[in-house]
Enzyme design. Structure first.
Site, PDB file in Angstrom:
ATOM      1  N   CYS A  68     -14.068  89.881  54.497  1.00 28.59           N
ATOM      2  CA  CYS A  68     -15.498  90.199  54.470  1.00 28.59           C
ATOM      3  C   CYS A  68     -15.563  91.812  54.727  1.00 28.59           C
ATOM      4  O   CYS A  68     -16.440  92.418  53.947  1.00 28.59           O
ATOM      5  CB  CYS A  68     -16.126  89.694  55.283  1.00 28.59           C
ATOM      6  SG  CYS A  68     -15.947  89.452  56.993  1.00 28.59           S
ATOM      7  N   ASN A 123     -10.826  82.331  54.531  1.00 26.94           N
ATOM      8  CA  ASN A 123     -10.005  83.422  54.845  1.00 26.94           C
ATOM      9  C   ASN A 123      -9.570  83.587  56.096  1.00 26.94           C
ATOM     10  O   ASN A 123      -8.413  84.091  56.151  1.00 26.94           O
ATOM     11  CB  ASN A 123     -10.653  84.689  54.205  1.00 26.94           C
ATOM     12  CG  ASN A 123     -12.316  84.922  54.950  1.00 26.94           C
ATOM     13  OD1 ASN A 123     -12.554  84.040  55.603  1.00 26.94           O
ATOM     14  ND2 ASN A 123     -12.592  86.207  54.782  1.00 26.94           N
ATOM     15  N   THR A 155     -23.947  80.898  48.503  1.00 23.71           N
ATOM     16  CA  THR A 155     -23.866  79.699  49.628  1.00 23.71           C
ATOM     17  C   THR A 155     -24.658  79.866  50.674  1.00 23.71           C
ATOM     18  O   THR A 155     -25.528  78.795  50.958  1.00 23.71           O
ATOM     19  CB  THR A 155     -22.548  79.225  49.876  1.00 23.71           C
ATOM     20  OG1 THR A 155     -21.614  79.322  48.862  1.00 23.71           O
ATOM     21  CG2 THR A 155     -22.494  77.873  50.548  1.00 23.71           C
ATOM     22  N   GLY A 156     -24.880  80.922  51.163  1.00 26.35           N
ATOM     23  CA  GLY A 156     -25.670  81.284  52.327  1.00 26.35           C
ATOM     24  C   GLY A 156     -27.078  81.098  51.834  1.00 26.35           C
ATOM     25  O   GLY A 156     -27.873  80.400  52.815  1.00 26.35           O
ATOM     26  N   GLU A 158     -23.109  84.570  57.975  1.00 25.77           N
ATOM     27  CA  GLU A 158     -22.215  85.635  58.005  1.00 25.77           C
ATOM     28  C   GLU A 158     -21.798  85.650  56.653  1.00 25.77           C
ATOM     29  O   GLU A 158     -20.908  84.808  56.508  1.00 25.77           O
ATOM     30  CB  GLU A 158     -21.285  85.452  59.053  1.00 25.77           C
ATOM     31  CG  GLU A 158     -21.440  85.368  60.505  1.00 25.77           C
ATOM     32  CD  GLU A 158     -21.949  86.951  61.171  1.00 25.77           C
ATOM     33  OE1 GLU A 158     -21.819  87.806  60.417  1.00 25.77           O
ATOM     34  OE2 GLU A 158     -22.335  86.990  62.380  1.00 25.77           O
ATOM     35  N   GLU A 165     -22.624  87.277  65.557  1.00 30.28           N
ATOM     36  CA  GLU A 165     -21.559  86.460  66.286  1.00 30.28           C
ATOM     37  C   GLU A 165     -20.850  87.393  67.165  1.00 30.28           C
ATOM     38  O   GLU A 165     -20.746  88.510  67.056  1.00 30.28           O
ATOM     39  CB  GLU A 165     -20.733  85.799  65.308  1.00 30.28           C
ATOM     40  CG  GLU A 165     -21.332  84.711  64.496  1.00 30.28           C
ATOM     41  CD  GLU A 165     -20.117  83.854  63.681  1.00 30.28           C
ATOM     42  OE1 GLU A 165     -19.113  84.417  63.134  1.00 30.28           O
ATOM     43  OE2 GLU A 165     -20.103  82.643  63.757  1.00 30.28           O
ATOM     44  N   GLY A 169     -19.526  82.678  54.886  1.00 32.74           N
ATOM     45  CA  GLY A 169     -18.955  82.322  53.504  1.00 32.74           C
ATOM     46  C   GLY A 169     -19.856  83.386  52.516  1.00 32.74           C
ATOM     47  O   GLY A 169     -20.402  84.499  52.991  1.00 32.74           O
ATOM     48  N   SER A 170     -19.883  82.887  51.185  1.00 35.98           N
ATOM     49  CA  SER A 170     -20.650  83.961  50.158  1.00 35.98           C
ATOM     50  C   SER A 170     -22.050  83.948  50.262  1.00 35.98           C
ATOM     51  O   SER A 170     -22.842  82.976  51.063  1.00 35.98           O
ATOM     52  CB  SER A 170     -20.236  83.372  48.663  1.00 35.98           C
ATOM     53  OG  SER A 170     -20.769  81.989  48.599  1.00 35.98           O
TER      54      SER A 170
HETATM   55  P1  NAD Z   1     -18.200  79.561  50.087  1.00 42.61           P
HETATM   56  O1  NAD Z   1     -19.522  80.280  50.300  1.00 42.61           O
HETATM   57  O2  NAD Z   1     -17.548  79.438  48.871  1.00 42.61           O
HETATM   58  O3  NAD Z   1     -18.034  78.426  51.270  1.00 42.61           O
HETATM   59  C1  NAD Z   1     -17.995  78.496  52.484  1.00 42.61           C
HETATM   60  C2  NAD Z   1     -18.237  77.187  52.981  1.00 42.61           C
HETATM   61  O4  NAD Z   1     -19.257  76.772  52.737  1.00 42.61           O
HETATM   62  C3  NAD Z   1     -17.066  76.236  52.784  1.00 42.61           C
HETATM   63  O5  NAD Z   1     -16.892  75.509  54.037  1.00 42.61           O
HETATM   64  C4  NAD Z   1     -17.653  75.288  51.772  1.00 42.61           C
HETATM   65  O6  NAD Z   1     -17.371  74.073  51.791  1.00 42.61           O
HETATM   66  C5  NAD Z   1     -19.059  75.298  52.317  1.00 42.61           C
HETATM   67  N1  NAD Z   1     -20.184  75.027  51.325  1.00 42.61           N
HETATM   68  C6  NAD Z   1     -20.296  75.210  50.110  1.00 42.61           C
HETATM   69  N2  NAD Z   1     -21.647  74.927  49.565  1.00 42.61           N
HETATM   70  C7  NAD Z   1     -22.146  74.340  50.509  1.00 42.61           C
HETATM   71  C8  NAD Z   1     -23.368  73.815  50.734  1.00 42.61           C
HETATM   72  N3  NAD Z   1     -24.408  73.904  49.463  1.00 42.61           N
HETATM   73  N4  NAD Z   1     -24.029  73.487  51.929  1.00 42.61           N
HETATM   74  C9  NAD Z   1     -23.124  73.400  53.017  1.00 42.61           C
HETATM   75  N5  NAD Z   1     -22.003  74.085  52.699  1.00 42.61           N
HETATM   76  C10 NAD Z   1     -21.555  74.503  51.651  1.00 42.61           C
HETATM   77  O7  NAD Z   1     -17.468  81.008  50.801  1.00 42.61           O
HETATM   78  P2  NAD Z   1     -15.880  81.291  50.728  1.00 42.61           P
HETATM   79  O8  NAD Z   1     -15.521  81.388  49.207  1.00 42.61           O
HETATM   80  O9  NAD Z   1     -15.067  80.163  51.506  1.00 42.61           O
HETATM   81  O10 NAD Z   1     -15.518  82.576  51.712  1.00 42.61           O
HETATM   82  C11 NAD Z   1     -15.535  83.902  50.982  1.00 42.61           C
HETATM   83  C12 NAD Z   1     -16.854  84.684  51.288  1.00 42.61           C
HETATM   84  O11 NAD Z   1     -17.098  84.614  52.657  1.00 42.61           O
HETATM   85  C13 NAD Z   1     -16.914  86.059  50.946  1.00 42.61           C
HETATM   86  O12 NAD Z   1     -18.098  86.522  50.404  1.00 42.61           O
HETATM   87  C14 NAD Z   1     -16.566  86.823  52.187  1.00 42.61           C
HETATM   88  O13 NAD Z   1     -16.998  88.205  52.238  1.00 42.61           O
HETATM   89  C15 NAD Z   1     -17.310  85.978  52.977  1.00 42.61           C
HETATM   90  N6  NAD Z   1     -17.090  86.101  54.446  1.00 42.61           N
HETATM   91  C16 NAD Z   1     -18.028  86.552  55.300  1.00 42.61           C
HETATM   92  C17 NAD Z   1     -17.550  86.805  56.680  1.00 42.61           C
HETATM   93  C18 NAD Z   1     -18.530  87.492  57.696  1.00 42.61           C
HETATM   94  O14 NAD Z   1     -18.159  87.370  58.764  1.00 42.61           O
HETATM   95  N7  NAD Z   1     -19.728  88.137  57.014  1.00 42.61           N
HETATM   96  C19 NAD Z   1     -16.380  86.589  57.190  1.00 42.61           C
HETATM   97  C20 NAD Z   1     -15.549  85.838  56.318  1.00 42.61           C
HETATM   98  C21 NAD Z   1     -15.959  85.596  54.858  1.00 42.61           C
END
Ligand code: NAD
Length: 502
Positions: free
Chosen positions: A295, A164, A242-243, A260, A483, A238-239
């Site tokens: 986010c 994003n 995945t986190g 995050e 961060e 990310g989500s």
């Molecule tokens: P996502 O969880 O699909 O993936 C993010 C990253 O993780 C990608 O690079 C992906 O290739 C990698 N990934 C996926 N599975 C993995 C694994 N098993 N091991 C290691 N890496 C892996 O997230 P997204 O769809 O790209 O982003 C959207 C989400 O991110 C939303 O929920 C949003 O709220 C959140 N987000 C949070 C913040 C914050 O600062 N808190 C900022 C931006 C986005």
């Protein structure tokens, strides 16, 4: 210090944004297999990028460990000079980065230029931070000891980046890692690898080989990195789902982890806001910026019943006024909303719209009389891409999917409230706790309410603002760690205590 190739004051080279490679050990390398992502505005193929193998990961980790031996010995001032020069390099390539970001992420060009400019600025602000030793006790002269708290680097840090805000979010991780003496491997989202790959290529002009590397790949790449015994720290954005997987994977080698994750930010609007229409227009921007793929976008709007209908009218007028379209195509007025970035996201929003329809929730009609639910995805005027017009759901129950889930798309619920205690409870009634805001003419009272909201960032009469010295992070399932600011630097360090006696 280990040599840097371009010193401050030398004009940074302009990058070519037509071919894309990994950066491993200071060299641009590609792979036998390649892939590409899709421009979400036109659905045309973007250029080919590497699909890294496990062998590429091993080579990058080996180079990182070698580079770490020298980089950890550099001073803060030396690292600062490299990072500042790198920030200038990003700014010098602003147009190239912004155009590529619009092609891969979809946000209109005026707004991707903002991301690049802000990234360059933020790199400099991080370079200006200090993380110094702290004297806890100094009794050496009276026969005791001096006790010093130090922050020592962890080693090899890996930044896993979402789609994003690809360069803004990568820069936060990269800058905190290298300023604290760590080396850094970046893993872009497979949807948006291009600007991230170029960030690492550019970094080779300012940092020694192996200090900043980048690998693009498919879904295998993330797990190879998070499980690798040669990596000491993972910072993931990310989500939530995945986190959790990342934390599990990192636990095998006890890596330090910063997460995050997602948010479902509530905004509580009091009846005493100074100007209802202006407040509604400001909130609409905070809901729909980046086509709601932020986010900390406002995702639930609680409006006091006394002003609900006036607020709703102004909110829908503002939302319907946002121009949407391909951010690189010629427009009469610059678009504010691009497409959703990925097909997965587009389908997810479609399921939420289907749910609104199936559960017979009310949607707000604007002055044009159009049925928003029927026409939200009827966006051929903007081209073939994943465009969705704003949909505003009128006072749904808190149990509705569109309220309870993070939509990450332009579908926003407006809800009424009358009782302050109850609306605070409703705002907090979620596993997520990233951001929240309170809108009122009574700052003191709004600040009291703000203190009771369970979120890492709470704003009054604004939303999404940040400060270079402030840490950013989530409560509850929105994350672990922070961060930004000095607290963000500490996330890349272990604490060491020295006891010095005569
Ligand atoms: P996502 O969880 O699909 O993936 C993010 C990253 O993780 C990608 O690079 C992906 O290739 C990698 N990934 C996926 N599975 C993995 C694994 N098993 N091991 C290691 N890496 C892996 O997230 P997204 O769809 O790209 O982003 C959207 C989400 O991110 C939303 O929920 C949003 O709220 C959140 N987000 C949070 C913040 C914050 O600062 N808190 C900022 C931006 C986005």
């Amino acid at each position: 210090m280990a040599t840097t190739t371009t010193m401050k004051g030398t004009a940074p080279a302009l990058l070519d944004f037509t071919t894309f490679t990994n950066t491993i050990d200071g060299k641009q390398t590609t792979t036998a297999e390649t892939r590409h992502s899709t421009n979400p505005s036109t659905l045309e193929a973007n250029p080919e990028v590497p699909v890294s193998t496990e062998e590429d990961v091993n080579r990058a980790v080996e180079a990182a460990r070698k580079a770490y031996n020298s980089w950890r010995k550099t001073t803060f001032a030396e690292r600062r000079a490299c990072l500042e020069a790198y920030a200038d390099g990003i700014a010098a390539n602003l147009e190239g980065f912004a155009t590529m970001l619009t092609r891969e992420q979809g946000r209109p060009i005026a707004l991707t230029r903002m991301e690049v400019a802000t990234t360059s600025e933020r790199l400099k602000q991080t370079a200006a931070l200090e993380l110094t030793d702290e004297i806890i006790a100094d009794d050496k002269d009276s026969g005791g000891q001096t006790v010093v708290k130090r922050y020592t680097p962890l080693g090899v840090a890996c930044g896993i980046v979402p789609w994003n805000f690809p360069i803004g979010l990568a820069a936060l991780k990269l800058s905190a890692a290298v300023m604290t003496g760590n080396v850094f491997i970046m893993k872009p989202s497979p949807f948006t690898p291009y600007a991230n790959l170029k960030m690492a290529e550019l970094a080779q002009q300012f940092f020694p080989p192996g200090v900043i590397q980048c690998l693009s790949g498919d879904d295998s790449l993330g797990p190879w990195l998070t499980e690798h015994p040669g990596i000491d720290k993972v910072s993931f954005t990310g989500s939530v789902a995945t986190g959790k997987r990342i934390m599990q994977s990192c636990s095998k080698t006890l890596k330090r982890v910063t997460l995050e994750l997602g948010g479902n930010d509530a905004a509580i609007v009091f009846p005493d806001v100074k100007d209802v229409a202006a407040t509604a227009a400001t909130l609409a921007q905070a809901c729909f910026f980046n086509t709601s793929q932020i986010c900390i976008a406002i995702k639930r709007v609680y409006v006091h019943a006394d002003i609900y209908s006036a607020f709703r009218a102004a909110f829908v007028a503002a939302a319907n006024g946002f121009v949407y379209g391909d951010g690189l195509a010629p427009h009469e007025s610059a678009p504010f909303m691009g497409p959703l970035t990925t097909e997965t996201q587009y389908k997810h929003v479609q399921t939420l719209l289907d749910d609104v329809r199936a559960t017979k929730l009310d949607v707000v009609r604007g002055d044009d009389g159009r049925d928003p639910l029927a026409t939200a995805m009827d966006t051929k005027d903007a081209g073939k891409g994943y465009f969705v017009r704003p949909v505003i759901v009128d006072n749904p129950p808190d149990s509705a999917r569109v309220v309870a889930e993070e939509a990450f798309g332009p579908i926003v619920p407006l809800m009424q409230w009358t009782d302050e205690e109850d609306v605070i409870r409703r705002a907090n009634d979620t596993r997520l706790g990233l951001g929240a805001s309170v809108w009122s003419g009574d700052l003191a009272h709004a600040a009291e309410v703000a203190r009771r909201l369970e979120a890492g960032n709470v704003w009054v009469n604004t939303h999404m603002m940040s400060h270079p010295e402030a840490p950013f992070g989530g409560h509850k399932w929105s994350g672990i760690g922070v961060e930004g600011g000095v607290d963000g630097l500490k996330q890349y360090c272990d604490i060491q205590v020295l006891y010095l006696a005569n």
